[in-house]
Write a protein that holds these residues in place. Structure first.
Motif, mmCIF file in Angstrom:
data_model
loop_
_atom_site.group_PDB
_atom_site.id
_atom_site.type_symbol
_atom_site.label_atom_id
_atom_site.label_comp_id
_atom_site.label_asym_id
_atom_site.label_seq_id
_atom_site.Cartn_x
_atom_site.Cartn_y
_atom_site.Cartn_z
ATOM 1 N N PRO A 86 0.931 -1.138 0.022
ATOM 2 C CA PRO A 86 -0.082 -0.210 -0.101
ATOM 3 C C PRO A 86 0.850 1.297 -0.077
ATOM 4 N N ARG A 90 -0.264 4.619 4.661
ATOM 5 C CA ARG A 90 -1.292 3.846 5.092
ATOM 6 C C ARG A 90 -1.016 3.025 6.250
ATOM 7 N N ILE A 91 0.350 2.927 6.456
ATOM 8 C CA ILE A 91 0.757 2.127 7.556
ATOM 9 C C ILE A 91 0.567 2.812 9.254
ATOM 10 N N GLN A 92 -0.145 2.320 10.031
ATOM 11 C CA GLN A 92 -0.274 3.073 11.235
ATOM 12 C C GLN A 92 0.864 2.786 12.135
ATOM 13 N N THR A 94 1.033 3.448 15.208
ATOM 14 C CA THR A 94 0.446 3.195 16.694
ATOM 15 C C THR A 94 0.763 1.910 17.341
ATOM 16 N N VAL A 95 1.088 0.972 16.553
ATOM 17 C CA VAL A 95 1.464 -0.400 16.979
ATOM 18 C C VAL A 95 2.893 -0.532 16.919
ATOM 19 N N PRO A 96 3.363 -1.108 18.052
ATOM 20 C CA PRO A 96 4.761 -1.186 18.274
ATOM 21 C C PRO A 96 5.319 -2.495 17.215
ATOM 22 N N MET A 105 4.411 -10.450 8.413
ATOM 23 C CA MET A 105 2.956 -10.251 7.940
ATOM 24 C C MET A 105 2.474 -10.922 6.543
ATOM 25 N N ARG A 157 8.021 -7.467 2.351
ATOM 26 C CA ARG A 157 6.916 -7.963 2.914
ATOM 27 C C ARG A 157 6.305 -8.591 1.730
ATOM 28 N N ARG A 265 -4.583 11.054 -1.989
ATOM 29 C CA ARG A 265 -5.706 10.230 -1.504
ATOM 30 C C ARG A 265 -7.111 10.822 -1.692
ATOM 31 N N VAL B 39 -5.728 1.135 22.351
ATOM 32 C CA VAL B 39 -4.954 2.080 22.107
ATOM 33 C C VAL B 39 -4.237 1.989 20.945
ATOM 34 N N PHE B 40 -3.856 0.887 20.537
ATOM 35 C CA PHE B 40 -3.227 0.466 19.112
ATOM 36 C C PHE B 40 -3.810 1.029 17.996
ATOM 37 N N GLY B 42 -5.957 3.706 18.034
ATOM 38 C CA GLY B 42 -6.169 5.009 18.090
ATOM 39 C C GLY B 42 -7.583 5.184 18.619
ATOM 40 N N LYS B 96 -12.637 1.494 6.592
ATOM 41 C CA LYS B 96 -11.434 1.781 5.931
ATOM 42 C C LYS B 96 -10.495 1.818 6.467
ATOM 43 N N GLY B 97 -10.308 1.663 7.890
ATOM 44 C CA GLY B 97 -9.388 1.700 8.829
ATOM 45 C C GLY B 97 -8.698 2.883 8.942
ATOM 46 N N ILE B 98 -9.505 3.932 9.028
ATOM 47 C CA ILE B 98 -9.101 5.445 9.474
ATOM 48 C C ILE B 98 -9.418 5.716 11.025
ATOM 49 N N LYS B 101 -11.968 8.979 11.801
ATOM 50 C CA LYS B 101 -13.151 8.708 11.474
ATOM 51 C C LYS B 101 -13.840 7.994 12.551
ATOM 52 N N SER B 173 -5.154 -2.987 12.739
ATOM 53 C CA SER B 173 -4.810 -1.725 13.246
ATOM 54 C C SER B 173 -3.830 -1.299 12.366
ATOM 55 N N ASP B 175 -2.408 -2.090 9.193
ATOM 56 C CA ASP B 175 -2.531 -1.978 7.632
ATOM 57 C C ASP B 175 -3.742 -2.752 7.241
#
Lengths: 267, 314
Positions: A86, A90-92, A94-96, A105, A157, A265, B39-40, B42, B96-98, B101, B173, B175
């Motif tokens: 992607p 788009r990669i969050q 917030t996750v360690p 993955m 990946r 986007r 929390v992961f 958000g 959509k994973g945002i 929102k 969370s 991707d």
């Protein structure tokens, strides 16, 4: 090696989530295995075409097929064959996640729960990271990497995963020159050696034009389809990018200058 | 010394204390298995959103009982129903994973259920109104057998789901698009995570009270996420911080006159502040060196000379 229909579209029309028409009247058929690029200016529907191919967006008219499977009714067969990269943002974060977690993955998503990583999975993940010169960062938090390094990990990946089609959404946008050439060479080599098709959305054809066999030029509809040289045509480019577009010849290669930045986007 | 130990043993032998300790242990499991993933994603705001939505649900339950429309409708059923509703609205907004929102959706459904609660309070006999809170706000020192049983079941289900699906919850969370494209049924895991979290928040609030749930669900996970670089490490660390805060809270409540939940909440919140400080300190010490003024002057000289004289050392 026999040819097959990789991607085809018939009278395809797709809307953005906000209702605006992203693509209309798109007709083409590309045979695989191939290395293809989907190019066009910002907002021309490149990523939308990719997401439609993945079954993540539904056409409002017409149909699209990947490997002969309909993208709406048979998407699960398509997704078995897909490895997807992607857009990097788009990669969050917030996750360690560590570098190894991201690369694994690709392996584990193709398994069933509880998706434990076998030693074979770890070996393949390491090998993929070695290809993009990132194996020394195996245990590094993904968040701490630079943009180019993150992009290389995401390509790794996809390389570590399974499936006959690699789909990448702007893998070269906003990356350093070293990462760019590394990614391009790795993808070209992987395509040659493994009979895996590569489908890349990009705003910039120049870094990949010596590897690419098919190019789709989009501006909300299909403007052109052919080889990179066919697309490096001033008349076509001016039609799509406006009068500032230029074609430059240097050392036997053509390059296009389009004043375009890439990532866009439509959430 | 012996006196203190004797006093402590006497306190520990009291059934209500034993229940409180067991309750604290179970809430720590809920925080680790549910709070961490929120929390992961958000979605730390979802905890207070769901707890308040449960209030609206309890009001609806009381209204239905007292108006005679559905006499069998227990307020706790209404609370659970509204909790799930928040999860569904939030989930729909975030398909959509945002995360942004989803936060908005939590805010809207929070406001909706509070409005419903206030609207219905008008039609419930005034004497019954405090009962709405009563159905929702527990106290860790007043746990009864049913509370403990429900809490234990919630913790067991969450533990089971986390062991089985922690990778899926993480992938959704990290991707959402990538996981979907590789063939994961992201929508199913997305809703599974939100609905179980919402039910867990509602049950935990009923058992030990809103203050403790707010504090324990979010702060330990946020603190751990600042400092620890692996998912498993965070899950474990959340459990430890949550349990420690609760135990210190209970201990404090026996020695000084204070609510154990409030003390636990303060300690948990402090853990986050301390984690931020440590993170800040760590980032500062690992920063790359700033070039000193000599080096910058050298750079200017090189640029002025068009780089022709090359790099010189000093």
């Amino acid at each position: 090696m026999s040819e097959f229909s990789l991607i085809e579209a018939h009278d395809l029309a797709v809307r953005y989530p906000d209702g605006e028409l992203a693509l209309y009247n798109v007709n083409f058929r590309i045979s695989g295995p191939t290395f293809m690029a989907i190019i066009g200016p910002n907002g021309s529907g490149k990523s939308t075409l990719l997401k439609t191919a993945l079954g993540m967006l539904k056409p409002v008219r017409g149909t699209m097929r990947v490997l002969g499977y309909d993208t709406v009714t048979e998407k699960k067969y398509i997704r078995r064959e897909i490895r997807y990269v992607p857009q990097r943002d788009r990669i969050q974060l917030t996750v360690p996640m560590k570098v190894k977690d991201i690369v694994l993955m690709g392996r584990l998503l193709k398994k069933r729960p509880p998706r434990f990583a076998s030693s074979k999975d770890k070996d393949l993940a390491r090998q993929a990271l070695r290809k993009v010169n990132m194996d020394e960062l195996w245990n590094r938090p993904f968040m701490e990497l630079s943009g180019g390094q993150r992009q290389r990990v995401l390509v790794a990946r996809a390389l570590a995963s399974e499936g006959s089609i690699l789909m990448l959404d702007e893998p070269l946008a906003g990356t350093d020159a070293e990462s760019q050439s590394l990614i391009v060479e790795v993808l070209g080599e992987y395509h040659r050696e493994n009979e895996v098709s590569v489908v890349m959305v990009t705003h910039d054809l120049n870094p990949i034009h010596t590897f690419v066999r098919n190019v789709l030029l989009l501006k909300n509809t299909l403007i052109g389809v052919g080889t990179p040289c066919d697309m490096m045509d001033l008349e076509l480019l001016v039609k799509v990018y406006g009068p500032s577009a230029k074609v430059v010849e240097y050392a036997g290669h053509r390059y296009c200058v389009t004043h375009d930045v890439g990532v866009d986007r439509h959430d | 010394m012996i006196d203190t130990i004797d006093a402590l043993l006497e306190i520990l032998s009291a059934p209500f204390v034993q229940r409180a300790i067991l309750g604290a242990f179970l809430v720590a499991i809920v925080a680790s298995t549910s709070g961490t993933f929120l929390v992961f994603r958000g979605l730390s705001f979802m905890t207070s959103g769901v707890a308040h939505a449960a209030l609206g649900g309890a009001a609806l339950g009381l209204f239905l009982q007292h108006s005679g429309i559905l006499p069998w409708f227990d307020p706790i059923l209404g609370a659970l129903l509204f909790s799930v509703l928040v999860a569904l609205i939030t989930g729909y907004a975030g398909e959509k994973g945002i995360a942004e929102k989803m936060e908005v959706a939590v805010g809207v459904s929070f406001a909706l259920s509070m409005s419903i609660a206030v609207l219905l309070m008008y039609y419930i006999p005034p004497t019954q109104v405090p009962q709405i809170w009563g159905y929702l706000i527990g106290d860790i020192l007043l746990l009864n057998d049913l509370d403990l049983l429900l809490l234990a079941e919630t913790a067991a289900i969450l533990l089971f789901l986390t062991v089985l699906f922690n990778k899926e919850f993480v992938y959704v969370s990290v991707d959402m698009d990538g996981a979907t494209a590789h063939g994961l049924n992201t929508r199913a895991y997305h809703y599974l995570m939100l609905i179980t979290s919402a039910l867990a928040i509602a049950f935990a609030t009923k058992a030990v009270g809103a203050i403790l749930v707010y504090a324990i669900m979010v702060a330990p996970a946020a603190a751990s996420n600042e400092l620890i670089h692996s998912v498993r490490g965070v899950l474990f660390s959340v459990f430890v911080i949550a349990l420690l805060s609760e135990m210190l809270g209970l201990l404090a409540s026996f020695t000084i006159q204070a609510s154990p939940s409030a003390i636990a909440g303060i300690i948990a919140a402090l853990s986050y502040v301390i984690a931020l400080q440590i993170r800040h300190f760590r980032d500062r010490t690992t920063d790359t060196e700033i070039p000193d003024s000599h080096e910058i002057e050298d750079l200017f000289t090189i640029m002025e000379n068009g780089g022709s004289e090359g790099v010189h050392h000093h």
